[in-house]
Write a protein that holds these residues in place. Structure first.
Motif, PDB file in Angstrom:
ATOM      1  N   ALA A 184       0.827  -1.211   0.000  1.00 32.24           N
ATOM      2  CA  ALA A 184       0.000   0.000   0.000  1.00 32.24           C
ATOM      3  C   ALA A 184       0.857   1.256   0.000  1.00 32.24           C
ATOM      4  N   ALA A 185       2.024   1.177   0.651  1.00 30.07           N
ATOM      5  CA  ALA A 185       2.901   2.341   0.750  1.00 30.07           C
ATOM      6  C   ALA A 185       3.524   2.723  -0.582  1.00 30.07           C
ATOM      7  N   ALA A 186       3.434   1.828  -1.569  1.00 28.90           N
ATOM      8  CA  ALA A 186       3.994   2.144  -2.883  1.00 28.90           C
ATOM      9  C   ALA A 186       3.170   3.202  -3.605  1.00 28.90           C
ATOM     10  N   ALA A 187       1.894   3.293  -3.282  1.00 29.42           N
ATOM     11  CA  ALA A 187       1.025   4.261  -3.950  1.00 29.42           C
ATOM     12  C   ALA A 187       1.438   5.681  -3.604  1.00 29.42           C
ATOM     13  N   SER A 188       1.280   6.581  -4.556  1.00 25.54           N
ATOM     14  CA  SER A 188       1.590   7.979  -4.285  1.00 25.54           C
ATOM     15  C   SER A 188       0.580   8.565  -3.299  1.00 25.54           C
ATOM     16  N   PRO A 189       1.039   9.355  -2.315  1.00 27.65           N
ATOM     17  CA  PRO A 189       0.104   9.992  -1.379  1.00 27.65           C
ATOM     18  C   PRO A 189      -0.744  11.076  -2.030  1.00 27.65           C
ATOM     19  N   ILE A 190      -0.336  11.530  -3.224  1.00 27.94           N
ATOM     20  CA  ILE A 190      -1.097  12.558  -3.926  1.00 27.94           C
ATOM     21  C   ILE A 190      -1.492  12.028  -5.307  1.00 27.94           C
ATOM     22  N   SER A 191      -2.537  12.581  -5.851  1.00 27.65           N
ATOM     23  CA  SER A 191      -3.027  12.149  -7.157  1.00 27.65           C
ATOM     24  C   SER A 191      -2.065  12.594  -8.258  1.00 27.65           C
ATOM     25  N   ILE A 192      -2.231  12.013  -9.437  1.00 28.49           N
ATOM     26  CA  ILE A 192      -1.425  12.423 -10.578  1.00 28.49           C
ATOM     27  C   ILE A 192      -1.663  13.901 -10.888  1.00 28.49           C
ATOM     28  N   ALA A 193      -2.926  14.326 -10.824  1.00 29.89           N
ATOM     29  CA  ALA A 193      -3.246  15.726 -11.107  1.00 29.89           C
ATOM     30  C   ALA A 193      -2.565  16.662 -10.109  1.00 29.89           C
ATOM     31  N   ASP A 194      -2.603  16.301  -8.825  1.00 28.92           N
ATOM     32  CA  ASP A 194      -1.956  17.135  -7.810  1.00 28.92           C
ATOM     33  C   ASP A 194      -0.436  17.105  -7.968  1.00 28.92           C
ATOM     34  N   ALA A 195       0.109  15.952  -8.330  1.00 23.62           N
ATOM     35  CA  ALA A 195       1.552  15.851  -8.548  1.00 23.62           C
ATOM     36  C   ALA A 195       1.979  16.735  -9.708  1.00 23.62           C
ATOM     37  N   LEU A 196       1.168  16.765 -10.760  1.00 27.47           N
ATOM     38  CA  LEU A 196       1.485  17.602 -11.911  1.00 27.47           C
ATOM     39  C   LEU A 196       1.459  19.082 -11.534  1.00 27.47           C
ATOM     40  N   THR A 197       0.422  19.492 -10.799  1.00 32.52           N
ATOM     41  CA  THR A 197       0.344  20.882 -10.348  1.00 32.52           C
ATOM     42  C   THR A 197       1.530  21.239  -9.453  1.00 32.52           C
ATOM     43  N   THR A 198       1.883  20.321  -8.557  1.00 32.14           N
ATOM     44  CA  THR A 198       3.005  20.553  -7.652  1.00 32.14           C
ATOM     45  C   THR A 198       4.310  20.651  -8.421  1.00 32.14           C
ATOM     46  N   ALA A 199       4.502  19.763  -9.383  1.00 33.27           N
ATOM     47  CA  ALA A 199       5.732  19.767 -10.183  1.00 33.27           C
ATOM     48  C   ALA A 199       5.879  21.071 -10.963  1.00 33.27           C
ATOM     49  N   GLN A 200       4.773  21.584 -11.475  1.00 32.57           N
ATOM     50  CA  GLN A 200       4.816  22.826 -12.248  1.00 32.57           C
ATOM     51  C   GLN A 200       5.260  24.009 -11.388  1.00 32.57           C
ATOM     52  N   ALA A 201       5.024  23.918 -10.074  1.00 31.92           N
ATOM     53  CA  ALA A 201       5.382  25.008  -9.163  1.00 31.92           C
ATOM     54  C   ALA A 201       6.718  24.768  -8.454  1.00 31.92           C
ATOM     55  N   MET A 202       7.364  23.657  -8.747  1.00 28.11           N
ATOM     56  CA  MET A 202       8.610  23.332  -8.053  1.00 28.11           C
ATOM     57  C   MET A 202       9.710  24.328  -8.389  1.00 28.11           C
ATOM     58  N   PRO A 203      10.475  24.780  -7.395  1.00 25.16           N
ATOM     59  CA  PRO A 203      11.615  25.653  -7.683  1.00 25.16           C
ATOM     60  C   PRO A 203      12.743  24.861  -8.336  1.00 25.16           C
ATOM     61  N   THR A 204      13.503  25.510  -9.188  1.00 23.90           N
ATOM     62  CA  THR A 204      14.630  24.857  -9.847  1.00 23.90           C
ATOM     63  C   THR A 204      15.949  25.451  -9.350  1.00 23.90           C
ATOM     64  N   ALA A 205      16.965  24.615  -9.348  1.00 25.86           N
ATOM     65  CA  ALA A 205      18.305  25.046  -8.959  1.00 25.86           C
ATOM     66  C   ALA A 205      19.305  24.026  -9.468  1.00 25.86           C
ATOM     67  N   LYS A 206      20.502  24.470  -9.684  1.00 23.36           N
ATOM     68  CA  LYS A 206      21.566  23.556 -10.065  1.00 23.36           C
ATOM     69  C   LYS A 206      21.869  22.652  -8.872  1.00 23.36           C
ATOM     70  N   PRO A 207      21.916  21.336  -9.062  1.00 19.98           N
ATOM     71  CA  PRO A 207      22.195  20.427  -7.940  1.00 19.98           C
ATOM     72  C   PRO A 207      23.530  20.760  -7.263  1.00 19.98           C
ATOM     73  N   HIS A 208      23.508  20.800  -5.951  1.00 18.73           N
ATOM     74  CA  HIS A 208      24.690  21.124  -5.152  1.00 18.73           C
ATOM     75  C   HIS A 208      25.309  19.816  -4.661  1.00 18.73           C
ATOM     76  N   THR A 209      26.299  19.334  -5.373  1.00 13.48           N
ATOM     77  CA  THR A 209      26.903  18.041  -5.026  1.00 13.48           C
ATOM     78  C   THR A 209      28.161  18.181  -4.189  1.00 13.48           C
ATOM     79  N   THR A 210      28.686  19.386  -4.069  1.00 16.07           N
ATOM     80  CA  THR A 210      29.923  19.607  -3.318  1.00 16.07           C
ATOM     81  C   THR A 210      29.755  19.186  -1.864  1.00 16.07           C
ATOM     82  N   GLY A 211      30.717  18.401  -1.382  1.00 18.33           N
ATOM     83  CA  GLY A 211      30.702  18.003   0.018  1.00 18.33           C
ATOM     84  C   GLY A 211      30.021  16.692   0.300  1.00 18.33           C
ATOM     85  N   TYR A 212      29.373  16.123  -0.724  1.00 19.21           N
ATOM     86  CA  TYR A 212      28.711  14.840  -0.500  1.00 19.21           C
ATOM     87  C   TYR A 212      29.755  13.734  -0.380  1.00 19.21           C
TER      88      TYR A 212
END
Length: 236
Positions: free
Chosen positions: A27-55
């Protein structure tokens, strides 16, 4: 992941080709949010260059080990808690460690039997759906050690998976077209997708949910791929 660094993440397969068995997924494999909500959320996601230094490749250095689970006698770990949650008919020993159970892997659709042991425990592993390296590079690099350890032991982030699939997935990002820990580049797709086509849309939506929950960023190409993929999912 695609070995071709110019290939974008493919849309969900909509042909009549046979797919792995997807019945009985945890059951935990299912997404907690719907595809529609995931799409809306993804569209509003902030973007940035991945910060890999120090890993550092040693997960325990930055994210700690498995925490003890208060739900399992206080002696078993979060790994056992996730196994108990995701396996069917789990059997526990006197220390509340999971010793056996059955399992359907979300990433491959394969039905498996779990048996605790030196040579068998690794056949079913606990995956961070958004890998710790990805989470670090996407924002956790400048958070506290406690916040990183909370992330690493958050049941929302964790999912039991076939060991081989988890190893192939690696960091969940196709780094330099080859996987591994070589660092992101802006021209290097793609987001890893499970072989189990019937789970790909839920996986992508779950990935968005986790990044949003922890106020993480996406790279510009990662965001574009996510939106394109979820748009295809929404039309099914």
């Amino acid at each position: 992941p695609s070995a071709n660094p110019t290939t974008q993440t493919p849309p969900p397969d909509t042909t009549t080709q046979p797919t792995p068995n997807t019945s009985g997924l945890p059951a935990a494999a299912a997404s907690p949010i719907s595809i529609a909500d995931a799409l809306t959320t993804a569209q509003a996601m902030p973007t940035a260059k991945p910060h890999t230094t120090g890993y550092k490749a040693n997960r325990d250095t930055l994210f700690g080990g498995w925490a003890n689970s208060p739900q399992l006698c206080g002696t078993a770990t979060m790994r056992d808690q996730i196994l108990k949650r995701d396996l069917t008919n789990p059997v526990l020993n006197s220390q509340c460690q999971v010793t056996s159970g059955t399992f359907t892997d979300p990433y491959t659709g394969q039905h498996m039997t779990f048996k605790r042991g030196k040579d068998t425990s690794s056949l079913i592993q606990i995956d961070h759906v958004v890998a710790v390296y990805d989470a670090y590079a996407s924002g956790l690099w400048n958070r506290s050690q406690q916040e990183r350890e909370t992330y690493a032991n958050d049941p929302d982030v964790l999912l039991a998976s076939q060991g081989k699939a988890n190893m192939v997935k690696s960091e969940g990002i196709n780094l330099n077209g080859k996987g591994g820990r070589n660092g992101w580049t802006q021209s290097t797709p793609s987001i890893w997708l499970p072989d189990n086509r019937g789970y790909q849309c839920d996986y992508m939506a779950k990935r968005v949910h986790i990044k949003h929950k922890y106020n993480l960023t996406m790279s510009a190409w990662e965001k574009d791929e996510t939106i394109a993929f979820l748009t295809q999912c929404a039309t099914q």
